[in-house]
Motif scaffolding. Structure first.
Motif, PDB file in Angstrom:
ATOM      1  N   THR A 106       0.888  -1.134   0.225  1.00 35.58           N
ATOM      2  CA  THR A 106      -0.073   0.003  -0.167  1.00 35.58           C
ATOM      3  C   THR A 106       0.980   1.224  -0.043  1.00 35.58           C
ATOM      4  OG1 THR A 106      -0.039   0.145   2.259  1.00 35.58           O
ATOM      5  CG2 THR A 106      -1.808  -1.223   1.324  1.00 35.58           C
ATOM      6  N   THR A 138      -5.864 -10.250   2.452  1.00 34.42           N
ATOM      7  CA  THR A 138      -6.362 -11.178   3.292  1.00 34.42           C
ATOM      8  C   THR A 138      -5.235 -12.161   3.866  1.00 34.42           C
ATOM      9  OG1 THR A 138      -8.429 -11.388   2.172  1.00 34.42           O
ATOM     10  CG2 THR A 138      -7.985 -13.145   3.680  1.00 34.42           C
ATOM     11  N   PRO A 174      -7.692  -7.799  -3.060  1.00 31.31           N
ATOM     12  CA  PRO A 174      -8.265  -8.338  -1.750  1.00 31.31           C
ATOM     13  C   PRO A 174      -7.584  -9.567  -1.064  1.00 31.31           C
ATOM     14  CG  PRO A 174      -9.762  -8.436  -3.314  1.00 31.31           C
ATOM     15  CD  PRO A 174      -8.976  -7.806  -3.988  1.00 31.31           C
ATOM     16  N   SER A 229      -6.607   2.607   5.797  1.00 35.02           N
ATOM     17  CA  SER A 229      -8.153   2.433   5.482  1.00 35.02           C
ATOM     18  C   SER A 229      -8.588   3.049   4.113  1.00 35.02           C
ATOM     19  CB  SER A 229      -8.960   3.200   6.854  1.00 35.02           C
ATOM     20  OG  SER A 229     -10.177   3.106   6.452  1.00 35.02           O
ATOM     21  N   THR A 267     -11.025  -4.965   6.200  1.00 32.49           N
ATOM     22  CA  THR A 267     -12.471  -5.094   6.201  1.00 32.49           C
ATOM     23  C   THR A 267     -12.789  -5.739   4.746  1.00 32.49           C
ATOM     24  OG1 THR A 267     -12.717  -3.073   5.835  1.00 32.49           O
ATOM     25  CG2 THR A 267     -13.247  -3.795   8.084  1.00 32.49           C
ATOM     26  N   GLN A 268     -11.871  -5.938   3.974  1.00 31.22           N
ATOM     27  CA  GLN A 268     -12.471  -6.332   2.419  1.00 31.22           C
ATOM     28  C   GLN A 268     -13.072  -7.966   2.302  1.00 31.22           C
ATOM     29  OE1 GLN A 268      -9.038  -5.565   3.384  1.00 31.22           O
ATOM     30  NE2 GLN A 268      -8.779  -7.673   3.871  1.00 31.22           N
ATOM     31  N   ASP A 269     -12.522  -8.837   3.153  1.00 35.02           N
ATOM     32  CA  ASP A 269     -13.274 -10.259   3.446  1.00 35.02           C
ATOM     33  C   ASP A 269     -13.679 -10.526   4.677  1.00 35.02           C
ATOM     34  OD1 ASP A 269     -13.938 -12.579   2.345  1.00 35.02           O
ATOM     35  OD2 ASP A 269     -12.109 -13.161   1.779  1.00 35.02           O
ATOM     36  N   ALA A 283      -6.676   0.539   1.456  1.00 37.47           N
ATOM     37  CA  ALA A 283      -7.017  -0.852   1.390  1.00 37.47           C
ATOM     38  C   ALA A 283      -7.846  -1.381   0.536  1.00 37.47           C
ATOM     39  CB  ALA A 283      -7.218  -1.244   2.755  1.00 37.47           C
ATOM     40  N   PRO A 284      -9.174  -0.376   0.336  1.00 34.83           N
ATOM     41  CA  PRO A 284     -10.200  -1.236  -0.759  1.00 34.83           C
ATOM     42  C   PRO A 284      -9.576  -1.414  -2.165  1.00 34.83           C
ATOM     43  CG  PRO A 284     -10.818   0.362   0.812  1.00 34.83           C
ATOM     44  CD  PRO A 284      -9.639   0.388   0.794  1.00 34.83           C
ATOM     45  N   THR A 285      -8.515  -0.644  -2.425  1.00 31.69           N
ATOM     46  CA  THR A 285      -8.098  -0.657  -3.859  1.00 31.69           C
ATOM     47  C   THR A 285      -7.124  -1.552  -4.147  1.00 31.69           C
ATOM     48  OG1 THR A 285      -6.308   1.052  -3.232  1.00 31.69           O
ATOM     49  CG2 THR A 285      -8.311   2.118  -3.792  1.00 31.69           C
TER      50      THR A 285
END
Lengths: 503, 140
Positions: A185, A206, A202, A194, A265-267, A197-199
């Motif tokens: 990241t 994890t 995933p 935060s 929190t992606q999975d 992370a979503p980009t």
């Protein structure tokens, strides 16, 4: 200006106290410096909490290097509450230590190590940066290792080696995780993570999250990584084991709560299902381990493990109510658990041991102590109207709400099993006649010592009752903390500023 | 244990050099490689060399203060340097600069709390390394 200094002060004050206490370690001044420093830390913690409750999450950049590059301190409701609880535990144990710590240990620098530990714990709660979190973990590890072996008994070194080895493994995993996360990241600031992370892929996230889960899992003593805890917590002096029992594992739980609500929190379906099973197994193995023990402190140590399960359960369910329960449980547990270890210390002092077979008659000789044991013990098991009842009630309700009947059943059954081993302590240490034929009484302690030993126990017990009778303000604060955890927008805005987020 | 004549003779020269070098490293640290940490390590090697040549007791006497005390005082100095930023109202550990005698060509002699912080770090490292090494050396 106020929040600029309110945030670092709960870390700075214990460090300054440590320096002063070290310079005065060869006299009685050192212990009173420690008590006053702890009181100041508590006051600062309360001021910080009031500020956060009034104005929302606060952030400050040390050295005025802007986030995400500099050292960021952040306090949302959860952090501020944890700092207050650290202050309460720190003050209680500092007063208790006046009577409990020998002059030899003071000369070796007990009070300084203790204050550095408190600074480390506060730092871990307040940091907004993953690498700094690692640094605070190291500060805690080094000072707690010093405290653990202070006294120099063989059994303490045995415990210390296990403690340090397992904690170092956890630290290495944590550090490798940090490295991978930074490589993926390009940032370690939690708020920035935060956002980014979503980009990221995933699957990769994890994998990294698993490294953090295991690393923090060792620190928090969850199944199957808890072995070091019951192997080491029964060896140091009672003041030390009380502060360990209250605070250290909870920092691991806090770190897990922070990362698995803010960054990983992606999975959720995958990571939090693992957490759910870990939570259930931790509860069950902890309480079964406690049932097999015959030493006052070892029973309590296994109970720490089983209680950690409840907190992880709250995190694993991830519903608003469950997170409220986890936060409430965290607060309640720290007070109760530290108090039980303090009671064990007094029992050891007047009855001459902690091995249950070799003590007894405490109810006959010291009924007041027996009463003081019953309050936290029942609270731990979840009797109404004590604090533990509400904590368990919320978690059980949360698991029933999403129809996880087995989980609710486990949580209730573990509560029942907790009572079983508490009655074992009660029957053996309090009701049974003392095998040596003596009747231990509190009056055998010197008046000054008696005051220093009992004052923290009575205060913590009063707090347990207070939380039990008037849970509403505490639940409201826990609700607010849970809201902020589940919707971290305010946290991120406090760190990075509003305009950054819009881009 | 008696150390060799060569070690003792060389120590007489090297200890002073190492200590001087450590202070030079400490002072050049802000803009070039160096600083409190590395300076403290180099400084402690001076005392360690002295302990090897003349024994730990002599090294402790040469230190005059207990190494633990040096480390804790250093921690206090570093904290005070960081907290100094409160006086102008900046965040903790913000650098405060004062330039003495500025002239046309240069900004002047820079003084800062960063240097004080580095001196604190120097003392912490010196003190804690010597605490460890002297304790181990005495054990053996």
């Amino acid at each position: 200006m106020t929040s600029l200094w309110l945030l670092p002060l709960p870390i700075i004050v214990p460090f300054a106290t440590a320096v002063l206490a070290f310079l005065f370690r060869r006299g009685a001044e050192g212990r009173w410096i420690s008590v006053m420093g702890s009181a100041a830390t508590l006051v600062l913690g309360v001021l910080l909490l009031m500020e956060v409750l009034a104005n929302g999450p606060q952030a400050a950049q040390m050295g005025e290097w802007p986030a995400p590059f500099g050292i960021t301190l952040v306090a949302d409701t959860l952090s501020a509450v944890m700092v207050v609880i650290t202050g309460i535990t720190g003050l209680a144990v500092a007063i208790y230590a006046v009577a409990d710590i020998t002059e030899d240990m003071e000369e070796m620098g007990y009070h300084s190590l203790f204050q550095v530990l408190i600074a480390g714990v506060s730092g871990a709660f307040l940091t907004g940066d993953l690498f700094n979190l690692y640094v605070w973990f190291e500060v805690m590890l080094i000072s707690s290792f010093g405290l653990l072996i202070l006294g120099g008994k063989r059994v303490q070194f045995d415990a210390g080696i296990k403690y340090v080895t397992l904690n170092l493994i956890s630290t290495i995993l944590f550090l490798s995780g940090i490295g991978l996360l930074y490589g993926t990241t390009g940032t370690l600031n939690l708020a920035d993570l935060s956002r980014i992370a979503p980009t990221v892929d995933p699957g990769l996230m994890t994998v990294i999250s698993m490294m953090f889960m295991v690393g923090f899992g060792v620190k928090a003593a969850v199944f199957p990584l808890f072995f070091w805890l019951p192997a080491s917590y029964h060896t140091p002096s009672f003041a030390v084991s009380a502060v360990f029992a209250g605070l250290l594992t909870k920092v691991g739980v806090y770190a897990m709560m922070r990362l698995f609500t803010l960054v990983f929190t992606q999975d959720i379906a995958f990571t939090h299902t693992i957490l759910l099973w870990v939570a259930c197994l931790t509860m069950v193995t902890g309480v079964l381990g406690a049932a097999a023990q015959t030493d006052f402190r070892r029973i309590l140590s296994f109970h720490i493990v089983s209680q950690i399960g409840y907190m992880i359960l709250g995190l694993a369910l991830m519903t608003p109510l469950a997170v409220v329960g986890a936060v409430f449980y965290l607060v309640h547990h720290i007070i109760v658990k530290a108090n039980l270890f303090l009671v064990a210390g007094v029992a050891n002092r007047i009855a001459g041991g902690t091995e249950l077979a070799r003590i007894g008659s405490l109810y006959k000789g010291a009924p007041f102590l027996a009463f003081l044991f019953l309050v936290p013990a029942f609270s731990l098991a979840g009797f109404p109207p004590l604090s533990g009842f509400w904590a368990k009630y919320v978690l059980v309700k949360a698991s029933m709400d999403i129809e996880l009947w087995i989980v609710a059943f486990v949580a209730l059954a573990v509560g029942l099993m907790t009572i079983y081993s508490m009655t074992k302590i009660w029957g053996q240490a309090f009701w049974k006649p003392h095998p040596g034929g003596i009747v231990p009484t509190l009056t055998s302690l010197e008046p000054g010592e008696r005051m220093a030993l009992l004052l923290p126990i009575v205060s913590l017990a009063l707090m347990t009752v207070l939380i039990g009778l008037y849970p509403e303000p505490f639940v409201l604060v826990a609700e607010r903390a849970a809201e902020e955890l589940l919707d971290p927008a305010a946290y991120i805005a406090a760190v990075l500023g509003e305009e950054e987020i819009l881009q | 244990m008696k150390s060799s004549l060569i070690v003792r003779a060389a120590t007489r020269l090297l200890v002073g050099l190492l200590l001087l070098f450590s202070i030079w490293m400490l002072l050049r640290g802000h803009n070039e490689p160096g600083g409190g940490f590395i300076g403290g390590l180099i400084g402690s090697t001076g005392f360690i060399l002295y302990a090897i040549a003349h024994g730990c007791r002599a090294a402790r006497e040469a230190l005059r203060l207990e190494p633990q005390t040096i480390a804790m005082v250093g921690l206090g100095v570093a904290l005070a340097a960081g907290a100094f930023a409160a006086i102008p109202g900046d965040a903790l550990f913000t650098g405060q600069w004062l330039f003495l005698w500025p002239s046309e060509g240069s900004k002047g002699v820079p003084l800062s709390n960063i240097l004080v912080f580095d001196i604190g770090v120097y003392l912490v490292v010196l003190g804690s390394v010597l605490t460890l090494v002297l304790a181990l050396e005495e054990e053996v």
